[in-house]
Design a protein around this motif. Structure first.
Motif, short mmCIF file in Angstrom:
data_model
loop_
_atom_site.label_atom_id
_atom_site.label_comp_id
_atom_site.label_asym_id
_atom_site.label_seq_id
_atom_site.Cartn_x
_atom_site.Cartn_y
_atom_site.Cartn_z
N SER A 73 -6.85 2.54 -7.00
CA SER A 73 -7.41 2.57 -5.58
C SER A 73 -8.52 1.47 -5.30
O SER A 73 -8.66 0.73 -4.32
CB SER A 73 -7.89 3.68 -5.03
OG SER A 73 -9.11 4.09 -5.79
N PHE A 76 -7.42 -2.20 -4.14
CA PHE A 76 -7.40 -2.75 -2.77
C PHE A 76 -8.70 -3.30 -2.54
O PHE A 76 -8.57 -4.42 -1.44
CB PHE A 76 -7.24 -1.49 -2.04
CG PHE A 76 -5.76 -0.93 -1.98
CD1 PHE A 76 -4.72 -1.58 -1.39
CD2 PHE A 76 -5.63 0.39 -2.55
CE1 PHE A 76 -3.46 -0.82 -1.50
CE2 PHE A 76 -4.49 0.71 -2.53
CZ PHE A 76 -3.33 0.38 -1.96
N GLY A 77 -9.73 -3.14 -2.86
CA GLY A 77 -10.93 -4.09 -2.76
C GLY A 77 -11.20 -5.21 -3.53
O GLY A 77 -11.85 -6.18 -3.05
N SER A 84 -6.77 -5.31 2.81
CA SER A 84 -7.62 -4.42 3.18
C SER A 84 -8.21 -4.64 4.40
O SER A 84 -8.28 -3.71 5.42
CB SER A 84 -8.49 -3.88 2.28
OG SER A 84 -8.07 -3.53 1.01
N GLU A 85 -8.55 -5.82 4.81
CA GLU A 85 -9.17 -6.21 5.98
C GLU A 85 -8.20 -6.23 7.30
O GLU A 85 -8.55 -5.82 8.28
CB GLU A 85 -9.69 -7.72 5.71
CG GLU A 85 -10.47 -8.23 7.03
CD GLU A 85 -10.80 -9.60 6.83
OE1 GLU A 85 -11.29 -9.96 7.72
OE2 GLU A 85 -10.58 -10.14 5.77
N GLY A 88 -6.05 -2.25 7.01
CA GLY A 88 -6.85 -1.20 6.74
C GLY A 88 -7.09 -0.49 7.97
O GLY A 88 -7.23 0.76 7.57
N ASN A 89 -7.01 -0.69 9.22
CA ASN A 89 -6.74 0.16 10.30
C ASN A 89 -5.69 0.95 10.38
O ASN A 89 -5.99 2.10 11.07
CB ASN A 89 -6.87 -0.76 11.70
CG ASN A 89 -8.15 -1.57 11.85
OD1 ASN A 89 -9.06 -1.13 11.27
ND2 ASN A 89 -8.07 -2.71 12.37
N LEU A 91 -3.54 1.48 7.09
CA LEU A 91 -3.59 2.03 5.76
C LEU A 91 -4.76 3.04 5.67
O LEU A 91 -4.61 4.08 4.71
CB LEU A 91 -3.43 1.10 4.76
CG LEU A 91 -2.01 0.05 4.85
CD1 LEU A 91 -2.10 -0.95 3.79
CD2 LEU A 91 -0.84 0.85 4.94
N GLY A 92 -5.92 2.70 5.99
CA GLY A 92 -7.24 3.46 5.69
C GLY A 92 -7.05 4.92 6.11
O GLY A 92 -7.21 5.93 5.44
N SER A 96 -6.78 8.54 3.77
CA SER A 96 -7.71 9.35 4.00
C SER A 96 -7.24 10.58 4.10
O SER A 96 -7.82 11.77 3.85
CB SER A 96 -8.60 8.78 5.25
OG SER A 96 -9.34 7.61 4.77
#
Length: 473
Positions: A73, A76-77, A84-85, A88-89, A91-92, A96
């Motif tokens: 994990s 990803f960053g 991620s940018e 991310g809306n 996949l995040g 979670s």
């Protein structure tokens, strides 16, 4: 060997380790629930001994899966900041939800399952085992949903290059998700089945733990006879969805370069050496029309060839082509072994046939190889995109990455993983080698209290007995 390629190699290396342990524990958790249920129904101590034996293996495997997942994990960053940018809306939240539902559920009941024997009631302990099994399945649900969205993205809007969720139902239940979830869960169950069957066959060949081995092999044969044919059907349905939504991946899986004359159909390529520079197959061995029958359910059906798209839109053909054949070949070998085992069982020679027992022993780890091969087909086959058709892998990598730093971290990963997972695998092998032993109560300490006799042991007294003892004092 630029930062992009090294980042892909690094992520592929880490995920190759990680996927093995969750897949194994998904099946193993359900096996533990079945074994404990049988013990509760029959009170046969052999079922209890099998539960404790496989619980130890589950605990070690679960721990290694958690460690490798945390490392994965982070990337990803560090390596895929643009992914991620931009995604991310979507996949995040999906990732979670996996933590909030599956991981918390597993963490809550795992301790009760591992250390609660004779400290909580039998029904509560069985409930904890079932909840751990359920948690592994919920985890697979969310992880496969996120990955399937990257394969067949739906339910989003793109604003200034950023994916925004519009319809969460369409995002979660994207077109490929139901088939990929069923395919992966069945693969996990079959992997565990062949590990259990292979271990029991090894015991029978050694003449050790005979009663436990016979019981485990029977269960493995029955489950394989049901699950492997079901996997063939699910795999076919999954392939049809790949044809509809990722035709270039399917063409790479079949090394299908160009259209055949009308009415000739698509051959099934059994073996070839894909020549990407020449856009052809060398040393090809194929069966005419069989590819059309499998891929389109018609003898003269067509699928789009690789030449239908520019070379820059094609995935690497050779690894996808070969990995797919490894997966299918192992699946057919599993099916043949399951049928041969049923035949030997019917003749009363299941436990005496050395050919069958050797087959199970040789196929012990076949499920892990098949899972890796299938995962490579899925992930390499969607290249050059990380979100299929919308975000290219080259555009998703972190822009400030430099090749030397990625190479250094990759080397560190390889060395650390060799030590950590090498030690874990060695310990698992020792547990398997020892085999199931009669479960005995742990010895008492100098103060009269029970102390753990070995890892995962627990005191015999229940919480109710301890409370009554305190009240009496």
């Amino acid at each position: 060997m630029d930062a992009l390629l090294l980042s892909r190699i690094q992520f592929g290396f880490v995920v190759s380790f990680h996927i093995l342990f969750p897949a194994f524990t998904i099946g193993l958790a359900s096996w533990l629930a079945f074994v404990e249920w049988r013990w509760l129904r029959t009170r046969d101590p052999l079922w209890r001994d099998l539960f404790f034996f496989w619980t130890k293996i589950f605990a070690v495997s679960f721990g290694m899966g958690v460690v490798s997942g945390i490392v994965m994990s982070f990337q990803f960053g560090t390596n895929w900041a643009v992914l991620s940018e931009r995604a991310g809306n979507v996949l995040g939240p999906l990732l979670s939800y996996e933590v909030l539902t599956a991981f918390f559920l597993e963490a809550t009941f795992l301790g009760v399952m591992l250390f609660g024997w004779n400290r909580v009631s039998e029904k509560l302990h069985f409930l904890a085992t079932c909840m751990v099994a359920l948690g592994t399945l919920i985890s697979a649900f969310w992880i496969l949903s996120a990955n399937s969205w990257m394969q067949t993205p739906q339910g989003h809007a793109i604003v200034d290059g950023v994916f925004h969720p519009v319809d969460w139902w369409a995002i979660v239940f994207n077109p490929s998700f139901p088939y990929r979830l069923a395919h992966m869960v069945l693969a996990a169950f079959i992997t565990t089945c062949f590990v259990i069957g292979g271990v029991s066959a090894s015991y029978l060949l050694r003449g050790a733990h005979l009663d436990a081995a016979r019981r485990m092999l029977k269960a493995s044969v029955l489950f394989a006879a049901i699950a492997v044919p079901a996997q063939v059907v699910v795999g076919d349905l999954h392939g049809l969805k790949v044809r509809d939504y990722q035709p270039v991946k399917l063409a790479a899986m079949e090394a299908h370069w160009e259209h055949k004359p009308k009415g000739e159909g698509v051959p099934l390529v059994l073996f070839a050496v894909p020549n990407e520079a020449g856009e052809r197959n060398d040393h090809e061995i194929a069966i005419p029309r069989l590819g059309s029958l499998i891929l389109t359910h018609s003898l003269d059906g067509e699928i789009p060839p690789l030449k239908a798209v520019p070379p820059g839109e094609r995935p690497p053909v050779a690894p996808v082509f070969y990995a797919f054949r490894v997966m299918v070949g192992l699946g057919l070998a599993m099916l043949a072994l399951a049928l041969a085992s049923l035949w030997a069982w019917r003749r009363g020679r299941l436990f005496e046939s050395r050919a069958v027992l050797q087959g199970w022993r040789w196929m012990t780890l076949s499920g892990f190889v098949a899972i890796l091969a299938g995962w490579y087909v899925v992930e390499i086959g969607r290249q050059p995109y990380v979100v299929y058709g919308l975000l290219r892998t080259a555009d998703a990598v972190s822009p400030i990455l430099r090749a030397p730093s990625v190479l250094a971290s990759l080397i560190v990963y390889v060395l650390v993983y060799a030590v950590v997972f090498g030690a874990g695998t060695w310990y698992l092998r020792r547990l398997v080698r020892k085999g199931p032993v009669p479960h005995e109560p742990p010895p008492r300490s100098e103060h009269g209290e029970r102390t753990p006799a070995r890892p995962l042991s627990a005191p015999e007294e229940s919480l109710e007995d301890e409370a009554a003892a305190r009240e009496g004092a």
